[in-house]
Design a protein around this motif. Structure first.
Motif, PDB file in Angstrom:
ATOM      1  N   ALA A 125       0.848  -1.205   0.000  1.00  8.94           N
ATOM      2  CA  ALA A 125       0.000   0.000   0.000  1.00  8.94           C
ATOM      3  C   ALA A 125       0.879   1.249   0.000  1.00  8.94           C
ATOM      4  CB  ALA A 125      -0.948  -0.002   1.201  1.00  8.94           C
ATOM      5  N   HIS A 126       1.947   1.227   0.805  1.00 10.20           N
ATOM      6  CA  HIS A 126       2.844   2.389   0.832  1.00 10.20           C
ATOM      7  C   HIS A 126       3.696   2.490  -0.437  1.00 10.20           C
ATOM      8  CE1 HIS A 126       1.681   3.481   4.866  1.00 10.20           C
ATOM      9  NE2 HIS A 126       2.364   4.593   4.698  1.00 10.20           N
ATOM     10  N   GLY A 127       4.057   1.347  -0.996  1.00 10.41           N
ATOM     11  CA  GLY A 127       4.790   1.379  -2.264  1.00 10.41           C
ATOM     12  C   GLY A 127       3.979   2.092  -3.337  1.00 10.41           C
ATOM     13  N   VAL A 128       2.700   1.704  -3.452  1.00 12.02           N
ATOM     14  CA  VAL A 128       1.826   2.312  -4.458  1.00 12.02           C
ATOM     15  C   VAL A 128       1.512   3.764  -4.083  1.00 12.02           C
ATOM     16  CG1 VAL A 128      -0.452   2.197  -5.540  1.00 12.02           C
ATOM     17  CG2 VAL A 128       0.833   0.086  -5.146  1.00 12.02           C
ATOM     18  N   ALA A 129       1.324   4.034  -2.789  1.00 13.23           N
ATOM     19  CA  ALA A 129       0.985   5.400  -2.357  1.00 13.23           C
ATOM     20  C   ALA A 129       2.077   6.394  -2.756  1.00 13.23           C
ATOM     21  CB  ALA A 129       0.751   5.447  -0.850  1.00 13.23           C
TER      22      ALA A 129
ATOM     23  N   GLY B 171       6.393   2.611 -10.748  1.00 13.67           N
ATOM     24  CA  GLY B 171       6.974   3.508  -9.739  1.00 13.67           C
ATOM     25  C   GLY B 171       6.733   3.058  -8.309  1.00 13.67           C
ATOM     26  N   SER B 172       6.154   1.865  -8.146  1.00 11.81           N
ATOM     27  CA  SER B 172       5.750   1.426  -6.799  1.00 11.81           C
ATOM     28  C   SER B 172       6.798   0.591  -6.083  1.00 11.81           C
ATOM     29  CB  SER B 172       4.457   0.586  -6.891  1.00 11.81           C
ATOM     30  OG  SER B 172       3.407   1.362  -7.425  1.00 11.81           O
TER      31      SER B 172
ATOM     32  N   GLN C 105       5.512  -6.511 -11.266  1.00  5.50           N
ATOM     33  CA  GLN C 105       4.862  -5.298 -11.781  1.00  5.50           C
ATOM     34  C   GLN C 105       3.460  -5.638 -12.306  1.00  5.50           C
ATOM     35  OE1 GLN C 105       8.043  -2.827 -13.257  1.00  5.50           O
ATOM     36  NE2 GLN C 105       6.609  -2.023 -14.781  1.00  5.50           N
ATOM     37  N   ASN C 106       3.340  -6.807 -12.931  1.00 10.43           N
ATOM     38  CA  ASN C 106       2.017  -7.239 -13.421  1.00 10.43           C
ATOM     39  C   ASN C 106       1.043  -7.454 -12.272  1.00 10.43           C
ATOM     40  OD1 ASN C 106       2.447  -7.124 -16.125  1.00 10.43           O
ATOM     41  ND2 ASN C 106       3.090  -9.279 -16.324  1.00 10.43           N
TER      42      ASN C 106
END
Ligand SMILES: [Zn+2]
Length: 395
Positions: free
Chosen positions: A275-279, A369-370, A384-385
């Motif tokens: 969640a933080h990677g994507v955020a 970018g995550s 990534q997928n």
């Protein structure tokens, strides 16, 4: 039985002073750390409300001189850190210098990064020390002591060893990370965060909850942060509900300041997850505020992680929601996800990325970018997928 390894490091803030109205104790503790104060103030409302003046008064009461006051009204950029470090360069040679930060994550992160920069003349810019984008320079000498007074309840940066620094061109949002960035003193006075707006309360509260859940599940989990995260989530989930109804509830404000502080202690020692990677990527590429991005990504990433982590998530649900241990694990996980979903509804937080302005064609860039340091702690390996599929499911 413990399901975390008994082999760990644990580092935290040298001293924490927590309690409603306890900011007054700044004048007592500050002189032990320094006599020449460099102050970072984090928002216009703090200046308008008189809160900043109150803190400046407390500094003077402690027989400390105010050498300079800087303001920051956005997430700190590389250029903000470099310019302020240049302005305060003299402090690098002063044994009496101390930095006091009053504000949310931006003010505190700026203070930490400037403190580090002043301790290290090597390199041209703070960028040289940032993870992933810099020249890989490492912090070596001690930094100038930093005293923090958070005015929001969410990021937990008052108890973390990193500072998040952004850049516009090329766009990135990266961390400066080292044990030396842990503040020397954190004065967490929930009254300082008691007047935050409904939206800031919701976003920052969900940031704290996401940090507590992710640090509990991360592959770097450890016993002290895990025990603390359970205790803080037991308060945070019901008390953020209370604040959704009544922003003036003092006990709920205290609970959320506690949860935020604990979330910082936990993430500093255990790391985070998807969640933080994507955020971070949603912040860089779409300008989505950090807490809102965490709030939207918490449920879909828990759905992804439950495939391998259902036992651990079930244990967290049992402790946080007082569920019977005899309840099947998948059912306990469902109850936990339902509790988070109810909270998001009560806070009026959107559940779909399209409501944040994200379009289908943006997803590959966001996914790419995550993969920062947060993602490396995610308990289930993700490609990534995989991230793209998680994003598509909530577009
Ligand atoms: Zn966060």
């Amino acid at each position: 039985m413990l399901d975390v390894p008994l082999s760990f490091d644990f580092a935290t803030v040298r001293k924490i002073v927590f309690g409603w109205g306890r900011r007054g104790e700044l004048s007592r503790y500050l002189p032990t750390l320094g006599r020449k104060c460099l102050v970072v103030v984090g928002s216009r409302t703090l200046l308008q409300s008189g809160m900043a003046n109150e803190i400046l008064g407390l500094i003077r009461e402690g027989d400390c001189a105010i050498a300079d006051v800087a303001e920051i009204h956005r997430e700190p950029l590389v250029s903000d850190v470099d310019e302020l470090a240049k302005r305060w360069r003299w402090a690098a040679n002063s044994e009496k210098a101390v930095i006091v930060a009053l504000g949310g994550g931006s003010a505190i992160d700026l203070a930490k990064a400037v403190s580090a920069r002043l301790g290290h003349p090597e390199g041209d810019s703070i960028r040289d020390y940032l993870e992933g984008v810099g020249r890989g320079l490492r912090l070596g000498r001690p930094c100038i002591p930093v005293v923090v007074l958070p005015t929001t309840a969410g990021t937990g940066t008052e108890a973390t060893k990193n500072a998040v620094i952004s850049n516009l061109d090329p766009p990135f949002k990266k961390s400066l990370r080292d044990d030396r960035l842990l503040p020397a003193l954190a004065i967490v006075d929930p009254e300082l965060a008691a007047s935050t707006s409904r939206q800031v309360t919701a976003h920052s509260g969900m940031d704290a909850i996401t940090q507590l859940v992710e640090s509990y599940l991360t592959r770097r989990r450890a016993p002290i942060p895990a025990a603390l995260a359970e205790s803080a989530l037991r308060l945070a989930i019901p008390d953020l509900h209370t604040l959704a109804r009544d922003l003036t509830d003092r006990q709920a404000r205290e609970a959320m300041s506690y949860a935020a502080l604990v979330s910082g202690i936990c993430l500093a020692n255990s790391g985070l997850g998807m969640a933080h990677g994507v955020a971070a990527s949603l912040g860089v590429h779409q300008g989505v505020p950090h807490g809102l991005a965490c709030a939207v990504m918490l449920l879909p990433t828990l759905e992804f992680n439950r495939v391998t982590e259902s036992e651990r998530l079930a244990r967290l649900a049992e402790r946080v929601l007082d569920l019977p241990a005899a309840m099947p694990a998948e059912q306990r996980v469902d109850r936990f996800l339902d509790a988070i979903a109810d909270l998001l509804t009560a806070l009026g937080i959107p559940r779909r990325l399209s409501e944040l302005g994200v379009k289908a064609e943006d997803l590959p860039t966001i996914a790419a970018g995550s993969f920062g340091s947060s993602m490396s702690g995610n308990p289930r390996q993700a490609s990534q997928n995989d991230v793209c599929s998680v994003l598509e499911a909530v577009l």
